[in-house]
Design an enzyme around this catalytic site. Sequence first.
Site, PDB file in Angstrom:
ATOM      1  N   GLN A  77       1.211  -1.336   0.041  1.00 28.11           N
ATOM      2  CA  GLN A  77      -0.349  -0.221  -0.043  1.00 28.11           C
ATOM      3  C   GLN A  77       0.594   1.034  -0.035  1.00 28.11           C
ATOM      4  O   GLN A  77       2.080   1.122   0.312  1.00 28.11           O
ATOM      5  CB  GLN A  77      -0.885  -0.057   0.831  1.00 28.11           C
ATOM      6  CG  GLN A  77      -0.463  -0.519   2.482  1.00 28.11           C
ATOM      7  CD  GLN A  77      -0.522  -0.421   3.338  1.00 28.11           C
ATOM      8  OE1 GLN A  77      -1.899  -1.081   2.758  1.00 28.11           O
ATOM      9  NE2 GLN A  77      -0.222  -0.928   4.913  1.00 28.11           N
ATOM     10  N   HIS A 121      -7.365   4.161  19.910  1.00 31.11           N
ATOM     11  CA  HIS A 121      -6.681   3.410  20.822  1.00 31.11           C
ATOM     12  C   HIS A 121      -6.565   2.769  21.650  1.00 31.11           C
ATOM     13  O   HIS A 121      -6.757   2.098  22.436  1.00 31.11           O
ATOM     14  CB  HIS A 121      -5.361   4.101  20.652  1.00 31.11           C
ATOM     15  CG  HIS A 121      -4.274   4.001  19.842  1.00 31.11           C
ATOM     16  ND1 HIS A 121      -4.028   5.047  18.560  1.00 31.11           N
ATOM     17  CD2 HIS A 121      -4.556   2.634  17.832  1.00 31.11           C
ATOM     18  CE1 HIS A 121      -3.390   5.199  18.167  1.00 31.11           C
ATOM     19  NE2 HIS A 121      -3.238   3.916  17.054  1.00 31.11           N
ATOM     20  N   ASP A 176       0.560   1.025  14.045  1.00 35.25           N
ATOM     21  CA  ASP A 176       0.891   2.215  14.330  1.00 35.25           C
ATOM     22  C   ASP A 176       1.786   2.205  15.406  1.00 35.25           C
ATOM     23  O   ASP A 176       2.457   3.254  15.458  1.00 35.25           O
ATOM     24  CB  ASP A 176       0.351   3.589  13.957  1.00 35.25           C
ATOM     25  CG  ASP A 176      -1.567   3.129  14.418  1.00 35.25           C
ATOM     26  OD1 ASP A 176      -0.802   3.181  16.153  1.00 35.25           O
ATOM     27  OD2 ASP A 176      -2.010   3.159  13.760  1.00 35.25           O
ATOM     28  N   ASP A 181       1.825  -7.487  12.169  1.00 37.85           N
ATOM     29  CA  ASP A 181       0.729  -6.975  11.264  1.00 37.85           C
ATOM     30  C   ASP A 181       1.648  -7.517   9.630  1.00 37.85           C
ATOM     31  O   ASP A 181       3.284  -7.123   9.620  1.00 37.85           O
ATOM     32  CB  ASP A 181       1.587  -4.764  10.715  1.00 37.85           C
ATOM     33  CG  ASP A 181       0.468  -3.885  10.262  1.00 37.85           C
ATOM     34  OD1 ASP A 181       1.356  -4.516   9.080  1.00 37.85           O
ATOM     35  OD2 ASP A 181      -0.312  -3.152  10.434  1.00 37.85           O
ATOM     36  N   ASP A 204       2.207 -12.156   7.508  1.00 38.71           N
ATOM     37  CA  ASP A 204       0.442 -12.195   7.717  1.00 38.71           C
ATOM     38  C   ASP A 204      -0.554 -12.769   8.323  1.00 38.71           C
ATOM     39  O   ASP A 204      -1.024 -13.663   9.357  1.00 38.71           O
ATOM     40  CB  ASP A 204      -0.029 -12.951   6.253  1.00 38.71           C
ATOM     41  CG  ASP A 204      -1.530 -13.517   5.380  1.00 38.71           C
ATOM     42  OD1 ASP A 204      -1.747 -12.862   5.884  1.00 38.71           O
ATOM     43  OD2 ASP A 204      -1.881 -14.174   4.927  1.00 38.71           O
ATOM     44  N   GLY A 205      -1.481 -11.995   9.086  1.00 38.85           N
ATOM     45  CA  GLY A 205      -2.097 -11.956  10.543  1.00 38.85           C
ATOM     46  C   GLY A 205      -2.952 -13.160  10.266  1.00 38.85           C
ATOM     47  O   GLY A 205      -3.606 -13.646  11.034  1.00 38.85           O
ATOM     48  N   ASP A 228      -7.441  -4.830  14.572  1.00 35.79           N
ATOM     49  CA  ASP A 228      -6.281  -3.133  14.236  1.00 35.79           C
ATOM     50  C   ASP A 228      -6.534  -2.647  13.017  1.00 35.79           C
ATOM     51  O   ASP A 228      -5.523  -3.066  12.182  1.00 35.79           O
ATOM     52  CB  ASP A 228      -5.213  -2.964  15.575  1.00 35.79           C
ATOM     53  CG  ASP A 228      -5.145  -1.795  15.220  1.00 35.79           C
ATOM     54  OD1 ASP A 228      -6.329  -0.883  14.433  1.00 35.79           O
ATOM     55  OD2 ASP A 228      -4.872  -1.048  16.035  1.00 35.79           O
ATOM     56  N   ASP A 230      -9.630  -1.299   6.594  1.00 33.80           N
ATOM     57  CA  ASP A 230     -11.382  -0.927   5.976  1.00 33.80           C
ATOM     58  C   ASP A 230     -11.137  -2.148   5.641  1.00 33.80           C
ATOM     59  O   ASP A 230     -10.128  -2.660   5.351  1.00 33.80           O
ATOM     60  CB  ASP A 230     -11.670  -0.171   5.069  1.00 33.80           C
ATOM     61  CG  ASP A 230     -11.552   1.351   6.101  1.00 33.80           C
ATOM     62  OD1 ASP A 230     -11.802   1.518   6.709  1.00 33.80           O
ATOM     63  OD2 ASP A 230     -11.652   2.812   5.149  1.00 33.80           O
ATOM     64  N   PRO A 235      -5.075  -5.229   1.659  1.00 32.87           N
ATOM     65  CA  PRO A 235      -4.498  -6.578   2.202  1.00 32.87           C
ATOM     66  C   PRO A 235      -5.551  -6.738   3.590  1.00 32.87           C
ATOM     67  O   PRO A 235      -5.310  -8.228   4.101  1.00 32.87           O
ATOM     68  CB  PRO A 235      -3.355  -5.905   3.405  1.00 32.87           C
ATOM     69  CG  PRO A 235      -3.329  -4.308   1.956  1.00 32.87           C
ATOM     70  CD  PRO A 235      -4.452  -4.178   1.623  1.00 32.87           C
TER      71      PRO A 235
END
Length: 285
Positions: A35, A66, A90, A110, A141-142, A160, A163, A167
């Site tokens: 991305q 958060h 983040d 992540d 890869d989660g 978390d 949208d 990914p």
Amino acid sequence: MSTNDNWYIEHFQPTGSAIGFRISGKLDEVQSLFQKIEIYQTTDWGKLMLIDGAVMLTSRDNFFYHEMISHPALFTHPTPKRVVIIGGGDCGTLREVLKHPGVESATQCDIDEQVTRMSEKYFPELCDSNHDARAELLFDDGVAYMANCPAGSVDIVIVDSTDPVGPAEGLFNKAFYESCFKALKDDGLLVQQSESPLALLDLIKEMRTEMGKAGFQSFKTLPFPQPCYPTGWWSVTMASKQAKADFAFRQGAAQAKGFETLYYTAHLHTGVLVAPPFVAKALGE
């Protein structure tokens, strides 16, 4: 998305609306394998992170998100020791989770390392806990991580994510929720960001339906303000393996918490458990 006259404007098609930020300059841009990540300096909201043109966070208001994706679940679970965060690059959610001294380990997985590196550079206040001995940062890869997670090994899974496109698309379906269900202990909780209840109630209903197909039996959607996101109102959804769970929380512990929050309080937690009538009606609560 458009940038003109020193404003960054994100258009939100579901409600025919837009949200904008006055900017003083672009600080950085990285095209990762997954991305495009951009950082802007705004005139009033601190720094602004975009992913593929969508607002992810600002310095000024990220604490709403958060704190609400972390503390309600951590004070609802009786003894949260092992937490897994899927997404969260983040690192703000990791920071909030590790404010709880009873948490023994928190793994953040992540897919895009560049999100974390940009956050470390431009949002260092979110990364205070990255070197905590209890923290594990993985860039993978989660979906695969949860599929391979040992059964009954996790107390809380926090999703978390961005949208449900690109990914993150694989984090909103029955197969992923089945992996979470398997990994969680019997009293475990799944909590996931669930978009705007003002604009996307159908998506929240679909998420809860897919969670139910995966075995989860009780659900609670918690709305909260998030000024930098479309409609200014967002939500997280908690799911429990327990039938007819009331999502009662450890109110005394929340009141006596030994750390600072900017939005979350025990009193606020009590109130947010009561859904607005239009949300309750739509979700069958």
